[in-house]
Design a protein around this motif. Structure first.
Motif, mmCIF file in Angstrom:
data_model
loop_
_atom_site.group_PDB
_atom_site.id
_atom_site.type_symbol
_atom_site.label_atom_id
_atom_site.label_comp_id
_atom_site.label_asym_id
_atom_site.label_seq_id
_atom_site.Cartn_x
_atom_site.Cartn_y
_atom_site.Cartn_z
ATOM 1 N N LEU A 1 32.796 3.157 67.612
ATOM 2 C CA LEU A 1 31.580 3.913 67.964
ATOM 3 C C LEU A 1 31.743 5.397 67.634
ATOM 4 O O LEU A 1 30.785 6.060 67.221
ATOM 5 C CB LEU A 1 31.230 3.712 69.448
ATOM 6 C CG LEU A 1 30.802 2.289 69.839
ATOM 7 C CD1 LEU A 1 30.414 2.234 71.314
ATOM 8 C CD2 LEU A 1 29.660 1.777 68.967
ATOM 9 N N GLY A 2 32.960 5.905 67.781
ATOM 10 C CA GLY A 2 33.235 7.297 67.413
ATOM 11 C C GLY A 2 33.004 7.526 65.931
ATOM 12 O O GLY A 2 32.467 8.558 65.512
ATOM 13 N N PHE A 3 33.395 6.538 65.141
ATOM 14 C CA PHE A 3 33.162 6.595 63.695
ATOM 15 C C PHE A 3 31.658 6.646 63.394
ATOM 16 O O PHE A 3 31.194 7.469 62.596
ATOM 17 C CB PHE A 3 33.827 5.370 63.047
ATOM 18 C CG PHE A 3 33.309 5.000 61.685
ATOM 19 C CD1 PHE A 3 33.567 5.819 60.581
ATOM 20 C CD2 PHE A 3 32.586 3.827 61.500
ATOM 21 C CE1 PHE A 3 33.096 5.464 59.316
ATOM 22 C CE2 PHE A 3 32.117 3.474 60.246
ATOM 23 C CZ PHE A 3 32.369 4.298 59.155
ATOM 24 N N LEU A 4 30.887 5.776 64.064
ATOM 25 C CA LEU A 4 29.435 5.778 63.816
ATOM 26 C C LEU A 4 28.811 7.118 64.196
ATOM 27 O O LEU A 4 27.947 7.634 63.500
ATOM 28 C CB LEU A 4 28.748 4.650 64.603
ATOM 29 C CG LEU A 4 29.014 3.207 64.158
ATOM 30 C CD1 LEU A 4 28.126 2.242 64.938
ATOM 31 C CD2 LEU A 4 28.808 3.018 62.663
ATOM 32 N N ALA B 1 29.472 13.579 59.012
ATOM 33 C CA ALA B 1 30.873 13.711 58.596
ATOM 34 C C ALA B 1 31.118 13.174 57.190
ATOM 35 O O ALA B 1 32.030 13.618 56.504
ATOM 36 C CB ALA B 1 31.776 12.981 59.589
ATOM 37 N N LEU B 2 30.311 12.211 56.775
ATOM 38 C CA LEU B 2 30.521 11.638 55.435
ATOM 39 C C LEU B 2 29.330 11.921 54.528
ATOM 40 O O LEU B 2 29.121 11.228 53.533
ATOM 41 C CB LEU B 2 30.771 10.121 55.550
ATOM 42 C CG LEU B 2 32.124 9.733 56.149
ATOM 43 C CD1 LEU B 2 32.106 8.304 56.654
ATOM 44 C CD2 LEU B 2 33.237 9.897 55.121
ATOM 45 N N ALA B 3 28.569 12.952 54.890
ATOM 46 C CA ALA B 3 27.367 13.254 54.117
ATOM 47 C C ALA B 3 27.731 13.480 52.661
ATOM 48 O O ALA B 3 28.735 14.107 52.348
ATOM 49 C CB ALA B 3 26.677 14.486 54.688
ATOM 50 N N GLY B 4 26.917 12.938 51.793
ATOM 51 C CA GLY B 4 27.178 13.117 50.364
ATOM 52 C C GLY B 4 28.011 12.001 49.776
ATOM 53 O O GLY B 4 27.910 11.697 48.603
ATOM 54 N N MET B 5 28.820 11.351 50.614
ATOM 55 C CA MET B 5 29.686 10.307 50.073
ATOM 56 C C MET B 5 28.900 9.049 49.693
ATOM 57 O O MET B 5 29.247 8.361 48.756
ATOM 58 C CB MET B 5 30.777 9.935 51.073
ATOM 59 C CG MET B 5 31.741 11.055 51.364
ATOM 60 S SD MET B 5 32.349 11.884 49.875
ATOM 61 C CE MET B 5 33.151 10.525 48.997
ATOM 62 N N ALA B 6 27.846 8.750 50.456
ATOM 63 C CA ALA B 6 27.085 7.531 50.179
ATOM 64 C C ALA B 6 26.377 7.631 48.836
ATOM 65 O O ALA B 6 26.175 6.640 48.159
ATOM 66 C CB ALA B 6 26.078 7.280 51.292
#
Ligand SMILES: [Zn+2]
Ligand SMILES: [Zn+2]
Length: 313
Positions: free
Chosen positions: A261-264, A271-276
């Motif tokens: 849940l911390g990951f979500l 935190a992973l913006a741009g990676m997708a």
């Protein structure tokens, strides 16, 4: 321990939720939680048609049981991969699914026999390619993704559901994090929206349940499932990651759930913006029409071409 709802002897104690329940209240809790996750994460709506990938194991059969109990229109898809492994694994899997269906109303089953349709079982096909010889599970994953997507599209289903539980998801997350695979991390999610180029929406309604919880549900509901894991999965890194996480969970109940849940939440916060966006442009495969990044012919079609020509790639 006593059931928190009625005070009867508890059948299950979930330390991670500080909750103990009797059999009857456990079934109620489990079904209500599933309904809550479906709504909270916007997996699918009441009127949408769901196709569940069923393997004969506890998670997918429990998922089918819950969705039917909740009144969803949910059908099953069984892909016969032709795996024997000394125990007739694929045949036994199908027998469990047929046994499950025999006693209930609603829900029909699609069966795709890979050897019948494509001329070889998955283990046979895997042996013919360099990639498959090294990693038969990679070929199996490729075949399953292709067939699931095709049946969902041809059958007019709105969404494809799998029985992945928290232990599965946390183990994948653990592996992706150890290797800092940002592209995989960006794509790991309980809901993957349909893509404009023809991939069906994929959801994992059980992603917040511990494996122990889905097993207990299957047991209490009297679902006869196949206990054995696929014979090819023995020694897989995901199984070692599960063992590692279970050791940590023993000392800190709730750790697996917090980790995931911390990951979500981190992803939600960007935190992973741009990676997708790193996902390459997909185009329809010229043989089968499914989206592919691999050039003109997709990896699935190339697999079977390699088999037909006896050409080892
Ligand atoms: Zn109770
Ligand atoms: Zn193709």
């Amino acid at each position: 321990m006593r059931c928190k709802k009625c005070g009867a002897t508890a059948a299950i104690h979930m330390r991670q939720h500080k909750l103990a329940l009797c059999e009857m209240h456990y079934v109620d809790w489990f079904q209500a939680q599933t309904e809550r996750f479906i709504g909270k994460y916007r997996m699918f709506a009441r009127e949408e048609r769901v196709l569940i990938a069923v393997s004969g194991g506890k998670d997918s059969l429990a998922l089918w049981d819950v969705l039917l109990a909740l009144g969803y229109e949910a059908d099953g898809l069984y892909i016969d991969l032709g795996i024997n492994g000394g125990l007739d694994y694929s045949k036994q899997s199908l027998a469990r699914i047929e046994g499950f269906l025999a006693g209930r109303e609603g829900g029909s089953l699609h069966v795709v026999d890979i050897a019948g349709v494509y001329g070889a079982t998955v283990p046979e096909a895997a042996r013919l390619t360099r990639r498959g010889r090294a990693k038969p599970c990679a070929v199996c994953g490729l075949v399953k993704r292709h067939v699931m997507n095709r049946v969902a599209r041809d059958g007019g289903y709105d969404v494809l559901a799998t029985g992945h539980n928290l232990d599965d998801e946390a183990a994948v997350l653990f592996g992706n994090t150890l290797n800092w695979q940002l592209g995989y991390l960006a794509r790991q999610a309980p809901v993957l929206p349909a893509s404009a180029d023809g991939l069906a929406r994929k959801v994992k309604p059980f992603f917040r349940f511990y494996e122990r919880e889905t097993a207990a549900y299957a047991l209490v509901r009297g679902i006869d499932y196949l206990y054995e894991e696929c014979p090819f999965s023995v020694g897989a890194t995901s199984i070692r990651h599960k063992m590692t996480l279970n050791l940590m969970e023993t000392d800190s109940p709730g750790l697996k759930l917090q980790f995931y849940l911390g990951f979500l939440r981190a992803k939600e916060a960007g935190a992973l913006a741009g990676m997708a966006e790193a996902r390459p442009v997909m185009e329809p495969c010229e043989r089968c029409g499914q989206p592919t990044t691999a050039g003109v012919v997709c990896a699935f079609c190339r697999l079977w071409e390699a088999r037909r020509s006896g050409d080892e790639r």
